[in-house]
Design an enzyme around this catalytic site. Structure first.
Site, PDB file in Angstrom:
ATOM      1  N   ASP A  43       0.852  -1.185   0.000  1.00  0.00           N
ATOM      2  CA  ASP A  43       0.000   0.000   0.000  1.00  0.00           C
ATOM      3  C   ASP A  43       0.892   1.240   0.000  1.00  0.00           C
ATOM      4  O   ASP A  43       1.795   1.365   0.838  1.00  0.00           O
ATOM      5  CB  ASP A  43      -0.915  -0.005   1.231  1.00  0.00           C
TER       6      ASP A  43
ATOM      7  N   GLU B 273      -4.379   2.495  -4.522  1.00  0.00           N
ATOM      8  CA  GLU B 273      -2.935   2.406  -4.305  1.00  0.00           C
ATOM      9  C   GLU B 273      -2.539   1.052  -3.746  1.00  0.00           C
ATOM     10  O   GLU B 273      -1.449   0.889  -3.185  1.00  0.00           O
ATOM     11  CB  GLU B 273      -2.476   3.508  -3.347  1.00  0.00           C
TER      12      GLU B 273
END
Length: 348
Positions: A207, A250
């Site tokens: 992430d 993301e």
């Protein structure tokens, strides 16, 4: 050449939705419907880093075999033939046309992809050179095959980054989990325990830290550029046989095979350091938080993902720009896993 048999084979191939099945269908079609009686047909692809590439057999039918054979996707690529060992394959890729060489057997090589980094060729081994009509037919079939693969890529790959997407993850995960289950059963045999540890499957969730701030400050176009560059770093910093996915936003996922926990951590740490050192245009430096877990034979995609995701959460809570192992978090008592479902996690 029976036109009805060839059309039937093309129709069957066009209905397939998995790359491996399409590769096998292509070589089988050439072997049985276009060049019957040839000694062998193989589809090979160049894999590895530039200057260190090897040929991987994606599908192969030989006269002595009833089914297709292939090099396993997780095979040790360093043991595969070097690119330079087959200069005629390289020549076919370079000129984008068929290359024939040798006599009894004769090798006829057709280029499917001309990009040197992902070169792919179809190689036919036969007693005699291919007649012109067979050459033309193969060329037409390969054009259809490329178009079908293009459609498959459109459905399997993330449009922005070119990585595999969430939809394609489930099938790959199930195959890996089945193999992991077989390896765990091998572990019960004392004489086979060392092979188990050489073939474990791991899943990592990555992430990008503070990605919302990137979008808010620089705009979504720059944010998209960060995602594209992150995907590029994944391709270069991770290994060629690691399977790379973008799940959305993301969040990225890696499926990989490593001999043990330490090796999996080392692979991910190299990636983390590469991201940390990279300077993204306009944005500057960006970091990533990573969590990873060992796959289990009875896993579902959600169970494994949740374990890795909990580790990501802990990485972010601990300051970001770091890697957390689900197993180490369990061992330290930071989290507790419910034995009933494998998904009941508590944080202290």
């Amino acid at each position: 050449m029976a036109i009805h048999s060839l059309l039937s084979a093309l129709a069957r191939m066009s209905a397939l939705r998995e790359r491996e099945a399409m590769e096998e269908a292509l070589v089988e079609m050439v072997r049985h419907d276009i060049v019957p009686g040839c000694d062998a047909v193989r589809l090979v692809r160049a894999i590895g880093e530039p200057g260190q590439q090897h040929w991987q057999v994606r599908a192969s039918f030989a006269e002595t075999l009833d089914t297709s054979e292939r090099d396993h996707v997780w095979a040790d690529w360093s043991r595969l033939p070097h690119l330079a060992d087959f200069p005629h394959r390289q020549q076919a890729v370079l000129i984008g046309d068929m290359v024939q060489h040798g006599h009894t057997p004769c090798h006829s090589i057709f280029a499917l992809e001309r990009d040197p980094l992902s070169a792919c060729v179809l190689e036919i081994e036969s007693v005699h050179t291919l007649p012109p009509d067979s050459q033309h037919t193969i060329a037409w079939v390969l054009t259809i095959y490329r178009n079908l693969i293009g459609l498959l890529d459109y459905g399997e790959k993330d449009a922005l980054t070119g990585l595999l997407n969430r939809k394609s993850f489930d099938g790959a995960f199930v195959r890996a989990a089945m193999q992991q289950d077989a390896l765990e059963q091998e572990l019960d045999r004392p004489d086979r325990r060392t092979t188990h540890m050489q073939q474990s499957y791991w899943m990592a969730v990555m992430d990008i830290d503070h990605f919302k701030q990137v979008n808010d400050r620089f705009g979504h176009l720059i944010g998209d550029e960060v995602l594209v560059l992150m995907a590029r770093i994944m391709r270069t910093a991770l290994r060629h046989h690691d399977q790379l996915y973008r799940f959305g936003g993301e969040e990225f996922v890696v499926m990989m095979r490593c001999p043990d926990h330490a090796r999996a951590l080392a692979v991910l740490e190299r990636f983390r350091q590469t991201v940390e050192a990279f300077e993204f245009p306009q944005v500057g430096h960006v970091t990533t938080s990573i969590g990873f877990t060992l796959l289990r034979g009875d896993d579902t995609p959600d169970l494994a993902f949740n374990r890795a995701d909990k580790a990501v959460y802990q990485a972010k809570e601990s300051g970001r720009n770091r890697i957390c192992s689900f197993a180490e978090l369990l061992a330290s008592g930071t989290i507790v896993e419910s034995p009933a479902t494998g998904d009941g996690i508590e944080f202290f």
